[in-house]
Write a protein that holds these residues in place. Sequence first.
Motif, PDB file in Angstrom:
ATOM      1  N   ALA A  67      76.184 -13.979  48.974  1.00 43.70           N
ATOM      2  CA  ALA A  67      77.327 -14.882  48.820  1.00 43.70           C
ATOM      3  C   ALA A  67      76.880 -16.242  48.286  1.00 43.70           C
ATOM      4  O   ALA A  67      77.541 -16.831  47.427  1.00 43.70           O
ATOM      5  CB  ALA A  67      78.056 -15.041  50.151  1.00 43.70           C
ATOM      6  N   VAL A  68      75.742 -16.752  48.768  1.00 50.65           N
ATOM      7  CA  VAL A  68      75.207 -18.024  48.266  1.00 50.65           C
ATOM      8  C   VAL A  68      74.879 -17.902  46.788  1.00 50.65           C
ATOM      9  O   VAL A  68      75.250 -18.760  45.975  1.00 50.65           O
ATOM     10  CB  VAL A  68      73.958 -18.458  49.075  1.00 50.65           C
ATOM     11  CG1 VAL A  68      73.212 -19.574  48.369  1.00 50.65           C
ATOM     12  CG2 VAL A  68      74.351 -18.904  50.464  1.00 50.65           C
ATOM     13  N   GLY A  69      74.213 -16.824  46.422  1.00 51.11           N
ATOM     14  CA  GLY A  69      73.843 -16.629  45.012  1.00 51.11           C
ATOM     15  C   GLY A  69      75.048 -16.493  44.105  1.00 51.11           C
ATOM     16  O   GLY A  69      75.119 -17.119  43.045  1.00 51.11           O
ATOM     17  N   ALA A  70      76.028 -15.704  44.518  1.00 54.42           N
ATOM     18  CA  ALA A  70      77.217 -15.493  43.683  1.00 54.42           C
ATOM     19  C   ALA A  70      78.034 -16.767  43.544  1.00 54.42           C
ATOM     20  O   ALA A  70      78.478 -17.116  42.437  1.00 54.42           O
ATOM     21  CB  ALA A  70      78.076 -14.374  44.275  1.00 54.42           C
ATOM     22  N   SER A  71      78.232 -17.490  44.633  1.00 53.08           N
ATOM     23  CA  SER A  71      79.039 -18.708  44.548  1.00 53.08           C
ATOM     24  C   SER A  71      78.320 -19.796  43.762  1.00 53.08           C
ATOM     25  O   SER A  71      78.946 -20.532  42.994  1.00 53.08           O
ATOM     26  CB  SER A  71      79.422 -19.206  45.941  1.00 53.08           C
ATOM     27  OG  SER A  71      78.264 -19.506  46.700  1.00 53.08           O
ATOM     28  N   THR A  72      77.005 -19.894  43.904  1.00 47.05           N
ATOM     29  CA  THR A  72      76.243 -20.874  43.126  1.00 47.05           C
ATOM     30  C   THR A  72      76.315 -20.547  41.642  1.00 47.05           C
ATOM     31  O   THR A  72      76.531 -21.431  40.808  1.00 47.05           O
ATOM     32  CB  THR A  72      74.784 -20.918  43.597  1.00 47.05           C
ATOM     33  OG1 THR A  72      74.756 -21.238  44.986  1.00 47.05           O
ATOM     34  CG2 THR A  72      73.985 -21.947  42.812  1.00 47.05           C
ATOM     35  N   THR A  73      76.151 -19.275  41.306  1.00 49.99           N
ATOM     36  CA  THR A  73      76.238 -18.860  39.907  1.00 49.99           C
ATOM     37  C   THR A  73      77.615 -19.150  39.336  1.00 49.99           C
ATOM     38  O   THR A  73      77.746 -19.671  38.223  1.00 49.99           O
ATOM     39  CB  THR A  73      75.935 -17.345  39.771  1.00 49.99           C
ATOM     40  OG1 THR A  73      74.626 -17.101  40.289  1.00 49.99           O
ATOM     41  CG2 THR A  73      76.010 -16.896  38.336  1.00 49.99           C
ATOM     42  N   ALA A  74      78.651 -18.862  40.108  1.00 53.83           N
ATOM     43  CA  ALA A  74      80.017 -19.125  39.650  1.00 53.83           C
ATOM     44  C   ALA A  74      80.250 -20.616  39.418  1.00 53.83           C
ATOM     45  O   ALA A  74      80.852 -21.012  38.425  1.00 53.83           O
ATOM     46  CB  ALA A  74      81.024 -18.576  40.659  1.00 53.83           C
ATOM     47  N   LEU A  75      79.754 -21.442  40.318  1.00 55.96           N
ATOM     48  CA  LEU A  75      79.934 -22.888  40.162  1.00 55.96           C
ATOM     49  C   LEU A  75      79.142 -23.430  38.972  1.00 55.96           C
ATOM     50  O   LEU A  75      79.623 -24.287  38.233  1.00 55.96           O
ATOM     51  CB  LEU A  75      79.516 -23.620  41.441  1.00 55.96           C
ATOM     52  CG  LEU A  75      80.469 -23.475  42.616  1.00 55.96           C
ATOM     53  CD1 LEU A  75      79.840 -24.048  43.881  1.00 55.96           C
ATOM     54  CD2 LEU A  75      81.790 -24.166  42.325  1.00 55.96           C
ATOM     55  N   LEU A  76      77.923 -22.942  38.783  1.00 54.95           N
ATOM     56  CA  LEU A  76      77.102 -23.425  37.672  1.00 54.95           C
ATOM     57  C   LEU A  76      77.615 -22.960  36.319  1.00 54.95           C
ATOM     58  O   LEU A  76      77.467 -23.661  35.319  1.00 54.95           O
ATOM     59  CB  LEU A  76      75.646 -22.978  37.848  1.00 54.95           C
ATOM     60  CG  LEU A  76      74.890 -23.642  38.992  1.00 54.95           C
ATOM     61  CD1 LEU A  76      73.500 -23.052  39.125  1.00 54.95           C
ATOM     62  CD2 LEU A  76      74.814 -25.148  38.796  1.00 54.95           C
ATOM     63  N   ASN A  77      78.228 -21.804  36.277  1.00 56.63           N
ATOM     64  CA  ASN A  77      78.751 -21.280  35.007  1.00 56.63           C
ATOM     65  C   ASN A  77      80.163 -21.756  34.733  1.00 56.63           C
ATOM     66  O   ASN A  77      80.724 -21.422  33.698  1.00 56.63           O
ATOM     67  CB  ASN A  77      78.721 -19.750  34.997  1.00 56.63           C
ATOM     68  CG  ASN A  77      77.322 -19.225  34.833  1.00 56.63           C
ATOM     69  OD1 ASN A  77      76.451 -19.918  34.335  1.00 56.63           O
ATOM     70  ND2 ASN A  77      77.095 -18.006  35.264  1.00 56.63           N
ATOM     71  N   GLY A  78      80.762 -22.526  35.606  1.00 60.02           N
ATOM     72  CA  GLY A  78      82.131 -23.010  35.391  1.00 60.02           C
ATOM     73  C   GLY A  78      83.094 -21.850  35.347  1.00 60.02           C
ATOM     74  O   GLY A  78      83.520 -21.427  34.294  1.00 60.02           O
ATOM     75  N   ILE A  79      83.457 -21.360  36.489  1.00 63.60           N
ATOM     76  CA  ILE A  79      84.239 -20.146  36.690  1.00 63.60           C
ATOM     77  C   ILE A  79      85.283 -19.916  35.609  1.00 63.60           C
ATOM     78  O   ILE A  79      86.151 -20.732  35.387  1.00 63.60           O
ATOM     79  CB  ILE A  79      84.934 -20.186  38.058  1.00 63.60           C
ATOM     80  CG1 ILE A  79      83.880 -20.328  39.141  1.00 63.60           C
ATOM     81  CG2 ILE A  79      85.790 -18.960  38.280  1.00 63.60           C
ATOM     82  CD1 ILE A  79      84.444 -20.622  40.489  1.00 63.60           C
ATOM     83  N   GLY A  80      85.175 -18.793  34.892  1.00 68.91           N
ATOM     84  CA  GLY A  80      86.183 -18.373  33.929  1.00 68.91           C
ATOM     85  C   GLY A  80      86.279 -19.208  32.680  1.00 68.91           C
ATOM     86  O   GLY A  80      87.246 -19.107  31.952  1.00 68.91           O
ATOM     87  N   SER A  81      85.266 -20.043  32.376  1.00 72.15           N
ATOM     88  CA  SER A  81      85.400 -20.924  31.216  1.00 72.15           C
ATOM     89  C   SER A  81      85.324 -20.182  29.899  1.00 72.15           C
ATOM     90  O   SER A  81      85.916 -20.599  28.921  1.00 72.15           O
ATOM     91  CB  SER A  81      84.333 -22.017  31.257  1.00 72.15           C
ATOM     92  OG  SER A  81      83.053 -21.445  31.149  1.00 72.15           O
ATOM     93  N   SER A  82      84.588 -19.071  29.867  1.00 74.51           N
ATOM     94  CA  SER A  82      84.494 -18.346  28.597  1.00 74.51           C
ATOM     95  C   SER A  82      84.521 -16.847  28.846  1.00 74.51           C
ATOM     96  O   SER A  82      83.715 -16.116  28.323  1.00 74.51           O
ATOM     97  CB  SER A  82      83.205 -18.735  27.875  1.00 74.51           C
ATOM     98  OG  SER A  82      82.087 -18.411  28.671  1.00 74.51           O
ATOM     99  N   SER A  83      85.458 -16.394  29.660  1.00 76.10           N
ATOM    100  CA  SER A  83      85.497 -14.981  30.030  1.00 76.10           C
ATOM    101  C   SER A  83      85.787 -14.080  28.838  1.00 76.10           C
ATOM    102  O   SER A  83      85.228 -13.011  28.713  1.00 76.10           O
ATOM    103  CB  SER A  83      86.521 -14.744  31.131  1.00 76.10           C
ATOM    104  OG  SER A  83      87.798 -15.154  30.694  1.00 76.10           O
ATOM    105  N   ALA A  84      86.648 -14.497  27.930  1.00 74.70           N
ATOM    106  CA  ALA A  84      86.953 -13.657  26.777  1.00 74.70           C
ATOM    107  C   ALA A  84      85.748 -13.566  25.857  1.00 74.70           C
ATOM    108  O   ALA A  84      85.422 -12.494  25.350  1.00 74.70           O
ATOM    109  CB  ALA A  84      88.144 -14.212  26.006  1.00 74.70           C
TER     110      ALA A  84
END
Length: 183
Positions: A67-84
Amino acid sequence: MTQIRSRPRSELFAAGVLVTATAILVAQFLTATPTAVVVGDESTRLGTVGWQFGLHDVVVIAVAACAVGASTTALLNGIGSSSATSADTTCSDTSTQESTDSTSSELLQARRQEWETVSERLASNEEQVYQAVLDADGVLPQSEIVNRTELSKATVSRTLDSLEAKNLVERKRRGMGNIVLLT
C-alpha cells in the motif's frame, strides 16, 4: 490574497493510504514478539535471543508495504495525468491499440462537447483562452496560448487563474513553463 488549490480526491485518498499504511508498518515493527530460550519442563526462562514475526505479522507488513509503494507511486506520477497516453504506448498488439484509439477518440469527442458547452458561459478573455486549449484537444503550453490569442502574458496568466478557480483548467509545471489542461 492567498489562493488555496484544491487537490483531486484521488490524490487525497492516496495520501491518506500512504500515512495509514506507514503507521501500520511502524506499529508492526515495534510490536514484534521476543523469542525466549526455555530450558526444562518448568519453563525456566534464560533470556531473550531475538525478535520473531508470526504469520499474521508478516501478512500485515507485506500488505502495508504494498500500500505504501502503490500510494507513493500514484502520488509521484500525478494520478491519472496521462492515462490515455500511457495506455497507447503500452499496447503492443495493433488491434488492441486500434480499439484503444477509437475508444479514446470517442471519449475525446464526448469531452469536447462538454467543454464547448462550458465555453459558451465564459467571459470574453476566458472564452478565448479556453477555446485555444480546446482547439488543441485539451492540452496546450501556456506560451502557445499567448501566441494563439494575441493576449498579453499577464492577461493570459490572470485568465488562467480565473479558470483554475472555476476548476475548468489545470496548470502543470513542465521545465521553464506551464502546460494547461482542460479538466
